[in-house]
Structure formats: C-alpha cells, structure tokens
Design a protein around this motif. Sequence first.
Motif, PDB file in Angstrom:
ATOM      1  N   ARG A 358       0.821  -1.202   0.000  1.00  0.00           N
ATOM      2  CA  ARG A 358       0.000   0.000   0.000  1.00  0.00           C
ATOM      3  C   ARG A 358       0.866   1.268   0.000  1.00  0.00           C
ATOM      4  NH1 ARG A 358      -3.821  -0.332   4.671  1.00  0.00           N
ATOM      5  NH2 ARG A 358      -4.149  -2.421   3.847  1.00  0.00           N
ATOM      6  N   HIS A 359       2.074   1.162   0.564  1.00  0.00           N
ATOM      7  CA  HIS A 359       2.877   2.385   0.717  1.00  0.00           C
ATOM      8  C   HIS A 359       4.074   2.477  -0.216  1.00  0.00           C
ATOM      9  CE1 HIS A 359       0.728   2.260   4.606  1.00  0.00           C
ATOM     10  NE2 HIS A 359       0.687   3.572   4.398  1.00  0.00           N
ATOM     11  N   SER A 399      -4.097   3.577  13.085  1.00  0.00           N
ATOM     12  CA  SER A 399      -3.866   3.598  11.648  1.00  0.00           C
ATOM     13  C   SER A 399      -3.717   5.038  11.188  1.00  0.00           C
ATOM     14  CB  SER A 399      -5.047   2.949  10.928  1.00  0.00           C
ATOM     15  OG  SER A 399      -4.925   3.169   9.550  1.00  0.00           O
ATOM     16  N   ALA A 400      -2.855   5.239  10.185  1.00  0.00           N
ATOM     17  CA  ALA A 400      -2.732   6.575   9.627  1.00  0.00           C
ATOM     18  C   ALA A 400      -3.326   6.584   8.224  1.00  0.00           C
ATOM     19  CB  ALA A 400      -1.264   6.983   9.594  1.00  0.00           C
ATOM     20  N   ASP A 401      -3.860   5.427   7.802  1.00  0.00           N
ATOM     21  CA  ASP A 401      -4.405   5.349   6.445  1.00  0.00           C
ATOM     22  C   ASP A 401      -5.915   5.501   6.488  1.00  0.00           C
ATOM     23  OD1 ASP A 401      -1.842   4.689   5.999  1.00  0.00           O
ATOM     24  OD2 ASP A 401      -2.211   2.574   5.489  1.00  0.00           O
ATOM     25  N   PRO A 402      -6.443   6.280   5.560  1.00  0.00           N
ATOM     26  CA  PRO A 402      -7.908   6.351   5.501  1.00  0.00           C
ATOM     27  C   PRO A 402      -8.435   4.977   5.126  1.00  0.00           C
ATOM     28  CG  PRO A 402      -6.862   7.604   3.689  1.00  0.00           C
ATOM     29  CD  PRO A 402      -5.756   7.123   4.569  1.00  0.00           C
ATOM     30  N   GLY A 403      -9.388   4.511   5.880  1.00  0.00           N
ATOM     31  CA  GLY A 403      -9.942   3.183   5.583  1.00  0.00           C
ATOM     32  C   GLY A 403      -9.181   2.046   6.236  1.00  0.00           C
ATOM     33  N   THR A 405      -7.893  -0.286   9.272  1.00  0.00           N
ATOM     34  CA  THR A 405      -8.464  -0.612  10.579  1.00  0.00           C
ATOM     35  C   THR A 405      -7.402  -0.521  11.672  1.00  0.00           C
ATOM     36  OG1 THR A 405      -8.082  -2.889   9.985  1.00  0.00           O
ATOM     37  CG2 THR A 405     -10.331  -2.108   9.850  1.00  0.00           C
TER      38      THR A 405
END
Length: 441
Positions: A358-359, A399-403, A405
């Motif tokens: 993802r990153h 979490s620092a990601d939108p969406g 968990t």
Amino acid sequence: MKLRLGGFSAERVLRRFLPRSLLGRSLLIVLVPLVLLQAVALQIFYGSHLDELSRRLAGSVAGEVAFMIDEIDRDPDTRHLTIQETDAHFGFKTAFLRGQLLQHLPPPDAPGPVDNDLEYGLNTDLNRPFTVGWNHSADFIRVYVQMADGVLRIDVPRKRLYIGTLYIFFLWLIGTALLLFGIAALFLRTQVRGIKRLAVAAESFGMGRDVGPIRPEGAIEVRRAATAFNRMQDRVRRFLAQRTTMLAGVSHDLRTPLTRLRLALAMLPEIPPGEAADMNTDIEEMEKLISVYLSFARGEGSEQAAPTDISLLLDDVAVAARRSGAVIDCDVPDSLVATLRPEAIRRAITNLVDNARRHARHIWLVATSTSRSLRIIIDDDGPGIPAARRETMLRPFESADPGGTGLGLAIAKDIIGAHGGDLLLLDRPGGGLRVVIELPG
Ligand SMILES: Nc1ncnc2c1ncn2[C@@H]1O[C@H](COP(=O)(O)OP(=O)(O)OP(=O)(O)O)[C@@H](O)[C@H]1O
Ligand SMILES: [Mg+2]
C-alpha cells in the motif's frame, strides 16, 4: 539572570557535577549541610578553644619548670633530690649536665605548634637563657636551661602540652557524619525505590505488557502516585477489554445478515452474472475482514504448531502479492523448516506485505537462519514510519491510512510475540520501512 563562571554558566557546571539519580541528589542535600555544620563547629571549637587551651597548658608547664629551678636555686646542694621530687610530681625527666654551656649543645630545631606559647611562658617565668628542642622524640620535648654551673636538661612529655583527644574528636565527627549518612541513605532508598518501581511499571505498561498492580510504598506522595497508577492501569485494561468485546460482538452479529445476503444474492436469477460475481467478491471480502476481527478479538486460539517450510510460505505470500500487482523480490533459502503455526505466521507476513504494497512500489522479502534463530526481513521503498510513531502504530486500531483498521501490525506483532519472537520496525538503508521478525529457531 544567569551566573557566569569563566564562560560556563553556573547551571551547566552544577548539572555536570550533580549526581543524576534522585538518591544521589537527595543524599547530597543531606550531606552538604551536615559537613558544613561540622566544619563550622570544628572551626569554632578548635579556632578559639584550642588556642586558649594550649596557652594554658604551656603556661602551666613553664610555671613548673620555673618552680623546679627556683627550688634548685634555693639549695643547690640538694639539687639531686629536688630534681627527683619534681620529676615525680610533674612527670618530667631531668638531667643535670655539669659544666656545660647552652651554646655548645646541639641547636634547637624548627618551632612546633605550641612553640610560641611555651617559649613565651618560659621567657616570663625564667630569668635565664634557655632553648627548646621539639623534634628529639615523639614522646617528649627537650628544654635546656642554663644554670650557673651547667645546663639543666628537662624532658617534658608531649602529652602535657597537646590535647590528646584531637584525633578522637575527629573520629567522632567523621563517625557521626558517616552514621547520619548511612541512616539517610537507608531512608531515602525506600523513597526512591517507590518512584523507581513506578517508573519501570509505567514504562512496561506503556509497551503493552501486563505489569499487575504495584505495591505503594514510601512517602505519602509516592504512595499516592502508585495508587493512582494502579487505578489508571485498571481502567485502561478494562477499557481495552471492553473495546475488544465490542469488536467481537459486532463482528459476530454482522455475520448472520451477511450470510443471508449471500443466500439472497444466489437466489436472484435476473442479475447479470458478472455483477453477481462482483457482489459475491465484496461479500467474501467482508466475511474475511470479519473473521480477521473475530480471530483478533478471540486471540489466536486453536491452531497448533507444526514443522513448516518458511521458504515455501514466503514464496506463496510473494506469489499472491504479485497477483495483486506488487513488485516483490523474494530471497530465501531452498528450504527453511521451523516449528510454528503456519496460518498465523502467514497472516502476520501477509499483513506486513499488504502494508508495504500500500505504501511502496518495491518489496523485498529475505529470510535467513542461524542455529538458534530465524530472521525474516520485509523491506520496502516507501516513506517508512517515523521512529517516534512506530510504537503507536504497533498498537491495535492505530492507523494513519484512511480506511485502515489499524489491526495489521498489531496482529502481526501479537502472532510473532506468541511464538516467543520479536517484531521490530526499523529504517531500511536507502529509505523505506524495514520490518524484522526474529523467531526462535
Ligand atoms: N510499510 C509501511 N510503510 C509506511 N507506513 C506503514 C507501513 N506499514 C504500516 N504503516 C503505517 O502504520 C499504520 C498501521 O498499520 P496497520 O497495518 O497496523 O494498520 P492499517 O494498515 O492502517 O490497517 P489494516 O492493516 O488493519 O487494514 C498504517 O496506517 C500506516 O500508516
Ligand atoms: Mg495494514
């Protein structure tokens, strides 16, 4: 305003020489006034008292010498007897050197501490030439007095001129200082121990370890802090438990309507087959998520450890990740077998690879082993996680990601921890995140 000492601020100098621990500082606070007090007492006692005392002692010795000489003068024929008698009285040791002259005797040596007092006394009491020798012996001081027909040599015991208790007094001072220091150290240690224990407990609790209640001890403030910490720990633990129970409840309750939905979908003939498949995939995804939540809430319970080929497992994960578009290099030995719970470990590694995917654009999987341990490294070329936030990110629901968990890392860490291993977040040399998993081999 800051005090400056030759370019250094007094504060800096003080900080450099001050002990760093609370115990050291507290002891210093006790010790400095104590030593100062004793130094002042010593100065007062010996500065004034001692002077006076030594003058008097010297005066009395001078008087006795004068008395002896007066007696001899009165009747020179019985000199021998007089000497015997006065020696017995005053503790002197006297000899008469017939026909001697003062000038011919060895010269008197360097003046001693009560020199002036004794010589002053002899000067006023005797009306004849004399010399005083201080270094003839450790026990006595030698006084020569010129008589008409010879020299009188008088050995005066040093004890008559010095106060013998000087050392004892010093010993007392040092002894009491040490005693007080010891008592203070003993008391302060208990106080400091309470604070130390609290600090250690707070640190471990912050790292997510269960430290249990700590025993309050020491001063009332320290006890209060310990009690407050215990209460806080309890509240936080209850809160976490509540959250987990709620998560489990919600996940569990969502399962039934989701199953109904899937059934209903299967029974709807008029939906175009492509769309039905999409909806099915969505539902599957939701079910998978729910099962992840549930297994997190329940803890990884049922799976048993078994000999597992880690290389194969990592290859599998890499293949799956490539299918969903990741660029991933896998550098593992041909076979790397360890006894562990394969599904749990697969979930942990999948979570980490998912994060990296993802990153970052590129992922590297490396596995190595030594005789005692197994190391898996998951590297990526993404932005990484700032060192200060790593600990936070390892906690559940962070979490620092939108969406997101916020469970991926927490679950991975939990699984590795349950295997007696460790999961570390580091910097990848060259940028990105490096996750290191150490497992006992
Ligand atoms: N490889 C990585 N590079 C950069 N940041 C990362 C990486 N892995 C995790 N993070 C950061 O750490 C946070 C926590 O990750 P974690 O896997 O626990 O939760 P999540 O990915 O947000 O959600 P979940 O995995 O449960 O779907 C992420 O939100 C992300 O900001
Ligand atoms: Mg994640």
